[in-house]
Design an enzyme around this catalytic site. Structure first.
Site, PDB file in Angstrom:
ATOM      1  N   ARG A 164     -67.398   7.434  -3.908  1.00 38.03           N
ATOM      2  CA  ARG A 164     -68.064   7.927  -3.003  1.00 38.03           C
ATOM      3  C   ARG A 164     -69.028   6.614  -2.594  1.00 38.03           C
ATOM      4  NH1 ARG A 164     -71.116  10.875  -9.122  1.00 38.03           N
ATOM      5  NH2 ARG A 164     -70.569   8.714 -10.574  1.00 38.03           N
ATOM      6  N   ARG A 196     -60.706   6.982 -17.336  1.00 34.11           N
ATOM      7  CA  ARG A 196     -60.481   6.174 -16.040  1.00 34.11           C
ATOM      8  C   ARG A 196     -61.524   5.135 -15.999  1.00 34.11           C
ATOM      9  NH1 ARG A 196     -56.809   6.632 -12.252  1.00 34.11           N
ATOM     10  NH2 ARG A 196     -57.901   6.732 -11.102  1.00 34.11           N
ATOM     11  N   ASP A 249     -72.371  14.380 -20.938  1.00 32.78           N
ATOM     12  CA  ASP A 249     -73.609  13.907 -20.381  1.00 32.78           C
ATOM     13  C   ASP A 249     -74.377  13.036 -21.130  1.00 32.78           C
ATOM     14  OD1 ASP A 249     -72.448  14.928 -18.305  1.00 32.78           O
ATOM     15  OD2 ASP A 249     -73.191  16.924 -17.892  1.00 32.78           O
ATOM     16  N   GLU A 282     -67.792   3.260  -4.908  1.00 28.89           N
ATOM     17  CA  GLU A 282     -67.365   3.583  -5.942  1.00 28.89           C
ATOM     18  C   GLU A 282     -65.655   4.078  -6.009  1.00 28.89           C
ATOM     19  OE1 GLU A 282     -69.114   5.734  -8.943  1.00 28.89           O
ATOM     20  OE2 GLU A 282     -67.427   6.693  -9.370  1.00 28.89           O
ATOM     21  N   ARG A 297     -72.378  28.860  -5.419  1.00 28.18           N
ATOM     22  CA  ARG A 297     -73.203  29.206  -4.805  1.00 28.18           C
ATOM     23  C   ARG A 297     -73.353  30.157  -3.624  1.00 28.18           C
ATOM     24  NH1 ARG A 297     -76.510  24.647  -6.338  1.00 28.18           N
ATOM     25  NH2 ARG A 297     -77.013  24.739  -8.290  1.00 28.18           N
ATOM     26  N   TYR A 315     -65.973  14.297 -22.403  1.00 29.62           N
ATOM     27  CA  TYR A 315     -66.518  13.773 -21.188  1.00 29.62           C
ATOM     28  C   TYR A 315     -67.801  14.651 -22.016  1.00 29.62           C
ATOM     29  CZ  TYR A 315     -66.754  14.642 -16.207  1.00 29.62           C
ATOM     30  OH  TYR A 315     -67.054  14.545 -14.585  1.00 29.62           O
ATOM     31  N   ARG A 343     -67.740  22.890 -14.612  1.00 35.41           N
ATOM     32  CA  ARG A 343     -68.878  21.660 -13.926  1.00 35.41           C
ATOM     33  C   ARG A 343     -70.022  21.937 -13.301  1.00 35.41           C
ATOM     34  NH1 ARG A 343     -70.011  17.021 -16.745  1.00 35.41           N
ATOM     35  NH2 ARG A 343     -69.929  15.848 -15.425  1.00 35.41           N
TER      36      ARG A 343
HETATM   37  N1  UDP Z   1     -65.272  17.547  -7.800  1.00 38.20           N
HETATM   38  C1  UDP Z   1     -64.660  17.442  -7.239  1.00 38.20           C
HETATM   39  N2  UDP Z   1     -65.328  16.755  -5.395  1.00 38.20           N
HETATM   40  C2  UDP Z   1     -66.378  16.072  -5.129  1.00 38.20           C
HETATM   41  C3  UDP Z   1     -67.098  16.251  -6.579  1.00 38.20           C
HETATM   42  C4  UDP Z   1     -66.682  16.617  -7.580  1.00 38.20           C
HETATM   43  O1  UDP Z   1     -63.833  17.200  -6.422  1.00 38.20           O
HETATM   44  O2  UDP Z   1     -67.340  16.315  -3.848  1.00 38.20           O
HETATM   45  C5  UDP Z   1     -64.319  16.789  -9.480  1.00 38.20           C
HETATM   46  C6  UDP Z   1     -63.834  16.114  -9.309  1.00 38.20           C
HETATM   47  O3  UDP Z   1     -62.405  16.455  -9.986  1.00 38.20           O
HETATM   48  C7  UDP Z   1     -64.272  15.383 -10.529  1.00 38.20           C
HETATM   49  C8  UDP Z   1     -65.433  17.109 -11.290  1.00 38.20           C
HETATM   50  O4  UDP Z   1     -65.552  17.895  -9.795  1.00 38.20           O
HETATM   51  O5  UDP Z   1     -63.648  14.924 -11.405  1.00 38.20           O
HETATM   52  C9  UDP Z   1     -66.627  17.088 -11.339  1.00 38.20           C
HETATM   53  O6  UDP Z   1     -67.469  16.212 -10.978  1.00 38.20           O
HETATM   54  P1  UDP Z   1     -68.696  15.666 -11.308  1.00 38.20           P
HETATM   55  O7  UDP Z   1     -69.285  15.736 -10.293  1.00 38.20           O
HETATM   56  O8  UDP Z   1     -69.468  17.059 -12.283  1.00 38.20           O
HETATM   57  O9  UDP Z   1     -68.218  14.609 -11.756  1.00 38.20           O
HETATM   58  P2  UDP Z   1     -69.535  13.381 -12.388  1.00 38.20           P
HETATM   59  O10 UDP Z   1     -70.876  13.237 -12.382  1.00 38.20           O
HETATM   60  O11 UDP Z   1     -69.231  13.657 -13.961  1.00 38.20           O
HETATM   61  O12 UDP Z   1     -68.672  12.031 -12.255  1.00 38.20           O
END
Ligand code: UDP
Length: 382
Positions: A290, A260, A361, A311, A187, A359, A183
């Site tokens: 976060r 989850r 969006d 969170e 870069r 999962y 996901r």
């Molecule tokens: N992830 C991570 N570190 C980060 C952000 C994301 O390890 O700083 C991993 C984590 O397993 C997460 C996945 O990447 O579930 C997808 O992240 P995304 O930000 O897309 O999750 P969402 O916004 O859907 O919660």
């Protein structure tokens, strides 16, 4: 409009007032003539499901009640569609990552690499450097951890992914599919836009307002605080669109699917707490995943006060709201059984994140719901 009297549905039940249910209700009420009677049920006290937004009474900030929702898509049709309900404002999600007492740029980009390794590499040098860090023994990555080690190497994996992912999913990253990591972009330039999609933004008046407009039709009736009971609530309807958890629809007869859930700890104050919408806490010893400060999701507004949420992620119990489908092997085995049961029911359509156990969006949900409505319309018109 061409339609066959007998076949055109007159009474439709939609379970769930999130985006899936609202899009189907909107499409059917505006495409079948005369419009059928549509009843939308939702067990919560509000529409829009987990996308629900509301103005915080204490600070005046528009709060994403169930966590940050940033709309992004590469599909112009979907972008035009959502904008036809309420205007969107440009918003670019520039997430920062906290690791070991320092703040880094995310998603992993040239800045992150140079910050973490204390270097000033250019794009080509960074590619070469990261490739020297990568685990060459891994062929096709079989899981999240292998995907990370193969493409990023151990140091970046440990700094930004291992701890966050353990907290977020409550298991070892080895047990998770590689698709979860895919996901996120990596870069080799200084682009720190969290998403790569060409169309990104946040609705000026909130997501709930979009859903309210979708459902605003004289033939659509909404009943909130209304838990759906399949045995009695489906009677008398020509067709049912179910957007709730598929295991719940079938009374959990094959067992419960794993999800989850997240919980939030609310804080408020004056001014600006963290200077950005989202900061990820990537280390395993910090209990939250976060912090989001919601005034930054609407930079076009001015607020003296501010509200932010820590969170936390946890396993979903029977009382919790399911958020992220875990999709472990045992879950997928159970899901296959429910899917088979669902395919036997010609008058019930299962759609959306919870009913298809994926999962998803917002843009996926909306696009698929429009397709589902289109297919249904083609059938009833045939
Ligand atoms: N992830 C991570 N570190 C980060 C952000 C994301 O390890 O700083 C991993 C984590 O397993 C997460 C996945 O990447 O579930 C997808 O992240 P995304 O930000 O897309 O999750 P969402 O916004 O859907 O919660």
């Amino acid at each position: 409009m061409h339609h066959t009297g007998e076949k055109a549905p007159r009474k439709i039940l939609i379970v769930g007032a999130g985006f899936s249910g609202a899009v189907v209700a909107h499409e059917l009420s505006t495409s079948i003539s005369p419009a059928p009677e549509i009843l939308v049920l939702d067990q919560r006290s509000h529409i829009a499901g987990n996308c629900h937004t509301l103005r915080d009474s204490s600070t005046g900030v528009m709060v994403h009640e169930y966590g940050p929702h940033i709309f992004h898509t590469d599909d112009l049709e979907t972008w035009k569609y959502v904008n036809s309900f309420v205007p969107f404002r440009p918003f670019v999600n520039r997430v920062k990552g906290v690791h070991n007492g320092a703040v880094y740029s995310l998603p992993v980009n040239l800045h992150t690499i140079n910050q973490l390794f204390g270097k000033q590499l250019g794009p080509a040098e960074a590619r070469e450097f990261i490739s020297s860090q990568a685990d060459k023994k891994i062929g096709e990555p079989a899981n999240f951890e292998e995907q990370a080690l193969k493409f990023l190497g151990d140091r970046i994996y440990r700094a930004f992914f291992y701890g966050y992912t353990r907290k977020q999913w409550g298991c070892e990253p080895k047990e998770l599919p590689a698709s979860i990591l895919k996901r996120l972009p990596v870069r080799f330039n200084y682009d720190d836009n969290y998403y790569s999609d060409p169309y990104q933004g946040i609705p000026e008046s909130g997501y709930s307002e979009i859903v309210r407009k979708m459902l605003d039709h004289p033939n659509i009736r909404i009943e909130l605080n209304r838990k759906f009971v399949p045995e009695k609530d489906q009677n008398g309807f020509d067709h049912v669109f179910f957007t709730g958890p598929i295991d719940e629809y079938f009374g959990f007869k094959h067992g419960r699917l794993g999800y989850r859930t997240v919980t939030f700890e609310r804080h408020e104050g004056i001014g600006d707490f963290q200077g950005n919408a989202v900061l990820n806490y990537c280390d395993p010893d910090v209990p939250w995943t976060r912090i989001h400060e919601h005034k930054h999701f609407a930079p076009w507004e001015n607020h003296e006060k501010t509200v932010w949420f820590k969170e936390f992620s946890k396993e979903t119990s029977e009382k919790d709201i399911p958020y992220y489908p875990k999709r472990l092997t045992e879950d997928l085995d159970i899901f296959a059984k429910y899917e088979k049961d669902a395919s036997q029911l010609s008058k019930v359509t299962f759609l959306g994140r919870l009913a298809t156990y994926r999962y998803m969006d917002m843009h996926h949900v909306i696009k698929e719901a429009r397709e589902t409505a289109r297919k249904f319309l083609a059938l009833v018109r045939a």
